[in-house]
Scaffold this motif. Structure first.
Motif, PDB file in Angstrom:
ATOM      1  N   ASN A 295      -5.172  23.277 -22.992  1.00  0.00           N
ATOM      2  CA  ASN A 295      -6.286  22.543 -22.405  1.00  0.00           C
ATOM      3  C   ASN A 295      -7.625  23.068 -22.892  1.00  0.00           C
ATOM      4  O   ASN A 295      -8.581  22.313 -23.073  1.00  0.00           O
ATOM      5  N   THR A 296      -7.723  24.389 -23.082  1.00  0.00           N
ATOM      6  CA  THR A 296      -9.015  24.983 -23.389  1.00  0.00           C
ATOM      7  C   THR A 296      -9.643  24.409 -24.654  1.00  0.00           C
ATOM      8  O   THR A 296     -10.755  23.873 -24.603  1.00  0.00           O
ATOM      9  N   LEU A 300     -12.829  21.723 -24.444  1.00  0.00           N
ATOM     10  CA  LEU A 300     -14.091  22.178 -25.034  1.00  0.00           C
ATOM     11  C   LEU A 300     -14.517  21.265 -26.178  1.00  0.00           C
ATOM     12  O   LEU A 300     -15.699  20.935 -26.311  1.00  0.00           O
ATOM     13  N   LYS A 301     -13.567  20.847 -27.007  1.00  0.00           N
ATOM     14  CA  LYS A 301     -13.890  19.969 -28.128  1.00  0.00           C
ATOM     15  C   LYS A 301     -14.495  18.656 -27.645  1.00  0.00           C
ATOM     16  O   LYS A 301     -15.441  18.127 -28.262  1.00  0.00           O
ATOM     17  N   VAL A 305     -17.942  19.019 -29.503  1.00  0.00           N
ATOM     18  CA  VAL A 305     -17.862  18.334 -30.792  1.00  0.00           C
ATOM     19  C   VAL A 305     -18.058  16.830 -30.626  1.00  0.00           C
ATOM     20  O   VAL A 305     -18.873  16.217 -31.325  1.00  0.00           O
ATOM     21  N   ASP A 306     -17.320  16.256 -29.680  1.00  0.00           N
ATOM     22  CA  ASP A 306     -17.366  14.807 -29.502  1.00  0.00           C
ATOM     23  C   ASP A 306     -18.562  14.350 -28.682  1.00  0.00           C
ATOM     24  O   ASP A 306     -18.844  13.151 -28.620  1.00  0.00           O
ATOM     25  N   LEU A 311     -15.932  14.029 -20.336  1.00  0.00           N
ATOM     26  CA  LEU A 311     -14.501  14.133 -20.601  1.00  0.00           C
ATOM     27  C   LEU A 311     -14.051  15.555 -20.915  1.00  0.00           C
ATOM     28  O   LEU A 311     -12.857  15.794 -21.104  1.00  0.00           O
ATOM     29  N   GLY A 312     -14.997  16.492 -20.990  1.00  0.00           N
ATOM     30  CA  GLY A 312     -14.641  17.857 -21.355  1.00  0.00           C
ATOM     31  C   GLY A 312     -15.332  18.878 -20.485  1.00  0.00           C
ATOM     32  O   GLY A 312     -16.154  18.539 -19.623  1.00  0.00           O
ATOM     33  N   VAL A 313     -14.986  20.131 -20.702  1.00  0.00           N
ATOM     34  CA  VAL A 313     -15.615  21.220 -19.957  1.00  0.00           C
ATOM     35  C   VAL A 313     -16.607  21.938 -20.859  1.00  0.00           C
ATOM     36  O   VAL A 313     -16.498  21.909 -22.089  1.00  0.00           O
ATOM     37  N   MET A 314     -17.589  22.590 -20.223  1.00  0.00           N
ATOM     38  CA  MET A 314     -18.642  23.285 -20.951  1.00  0.00           C
ATOM     39  C   MET A 314     -18.708  24.721 -20.471  1.00  0.00           C
ATOM     40  O   MET A 314     -19.210  25.005 -19.382  1.00  0.00           O
TER      41      MET A 314
END
Length: 353
Positions: A295-296, A300-301, A305-306, A311-314
């Motif tokens: 998941n990490t 993160l990506k 990146v995207d 939709l992601g974690v920071m």
């Protein structure tokens, strides 16, 4: 800027300033690393999300951008760790850093090739172990730091480690300005390392919209719902949803992300299973935690990146609440070193008075 702070770290590595940029996955690429190096600090490439070919290309790109020393962060438990070490030796990389303690034989191989070995630790006993194995320096991260972190504050952990080992100690977790660097030096550290502060620079390749999200946030949370281990991230609606999710939904999400990570990294399922076994043994994880580890990088990506923080974690240190600008790496490092020198001179003047 000329060197104004001479420490065991600057002498060990050959950089002008005792300031390190940490190896953040998807963030610490050639652009950021070379900007830090050219500004006189130590930039560190994050290689865990790169294939061997991608790492070789990244090292070559940094070389094309700077003549200054730089480092590469490696996963000690990766199945191809030896191949990556051979790559660092081939290209003459100055520093190898590790998120986990590398095996003693890996440290010896790097040192024999003249590469400076800098493991990261979160406890005094770990620092003592890697120092006894021959590590050249150690990076100590307190609980204020972003990403995987412990529960002990930097102000408590740092003096323990400084007193326990006789190699240079780099302080991480909670640093963002010259006052912090001066304080770390007063504790006996040889320099500071920063992640969130370098992420929030103009030289960082993180999408501008994501940087604006960071600048507008002040609340972080340590969650185990990303990969089963304590992970400090910005508190967002997605993270709140992860915190409320059950075990079954978490494992389903992990299987999907493992498949995505396999495609992105070019790894085979066999290689991923080998890495999982190494992680399970090295960190004493449950199989559920091993599965969640995928998941990490993918979460993160999605953000880094995207450009989709929804939709992601920071990952973020607590210092995010104190950051309100996006300087260049040169402006940032020059400002930190100048302020630290002024603080130290001021202390000296007060003592003389």
């Amino acid at each position: 800027m000329e060197q104004v702070l001479d420490t065991p770290l600057t002498r060990l590595i050959g950089v002008r300033h005792p300031v390190v940029q940490t190896g953040m996955g998807w963030v610490a690429g050639p652009r950021l690393v070379s900007a830090v190096a050219n500004a006189g600090g130590l930039g560190v490439l994050a290689s865990a999300t790169m294939t061997l070919d991608q790492l070789a290309s990244a090292i070559a790109e940094v070389r094309s951008r700077t003549d200054a020393p730089f480092g590469v962060n490696l996963r000690a438990d990766a199945s191809d760790a030896r191949d990556r070490i051979d790559l660092l030796i081939k290209h003459g990389v100055k520093v190898a850093s590790f998120a986990l303690a590398p095996r003693q034989e890996l440290i010896a191989r790097l040192k024999d090739a003249g590469i400076v070995v800098v493991p990261s630790v979160g406890a005094r006993r770990h620092a003592e172990k890697v120092a006894a194995w021959g590590a050249d320096a150690v990076l100590v991260q307190g609980g204020e730091g972003g990403g995987h972190t412990g529960a002990v504050a930097t102000t408590l952990l740092l003096p323990q480690v400084v007193d326990a080992v006789d190699i240079p100690v780099i302080a991480a977790g909670g640093f963002f300005d010259g006052r912090g660097l001066a304080a770390a030096l007063a504790y006996g550290a040889a320099g500071v390392a920063m992640g969130t502060r370098f992420l929030l620079t103009r030289d960082s390749s993180v999408p501008d919209a994501v940087k604006r999200t960071y600048l507008g946030m002040s609340d972080t949370v340590v969650t185990r719902q990303v990969d089963g281990m304590p992970h400090r991230v910005l508190r967002t609606p997605l993270v709140d949803a992860l915190e409320r999710s059950g075990r079954v939904s978490g494992l389903v999400r992990a299987v999907r992300n493992a498949a995505r990570f396999r495609r992105v990294s070019g790894m085979s399922w066999t290689g991923m299973i080998r890495d999982g076994l190494a992680m399970k043994h090295g960190k004493e994880l449950t199989w559920s935690q091993v599965l969640m580890a995928a998941n990490t990088p993918m979460l993160l990506k999605a953000a880094m990146v995207d450009g989709r923080p929804d939709l992601g974690v920071m990952a973020s240190g607590q210092v995010v609440a104190l950051i309100d600008d996006l300087p260049s790496c040169e402006e940032l490092i020059d400002g930190i070193v100048t302020q630290a020198a002024d603080v130290l001179r001021g202390i000296g003047a007060n003592l003389a008075g």
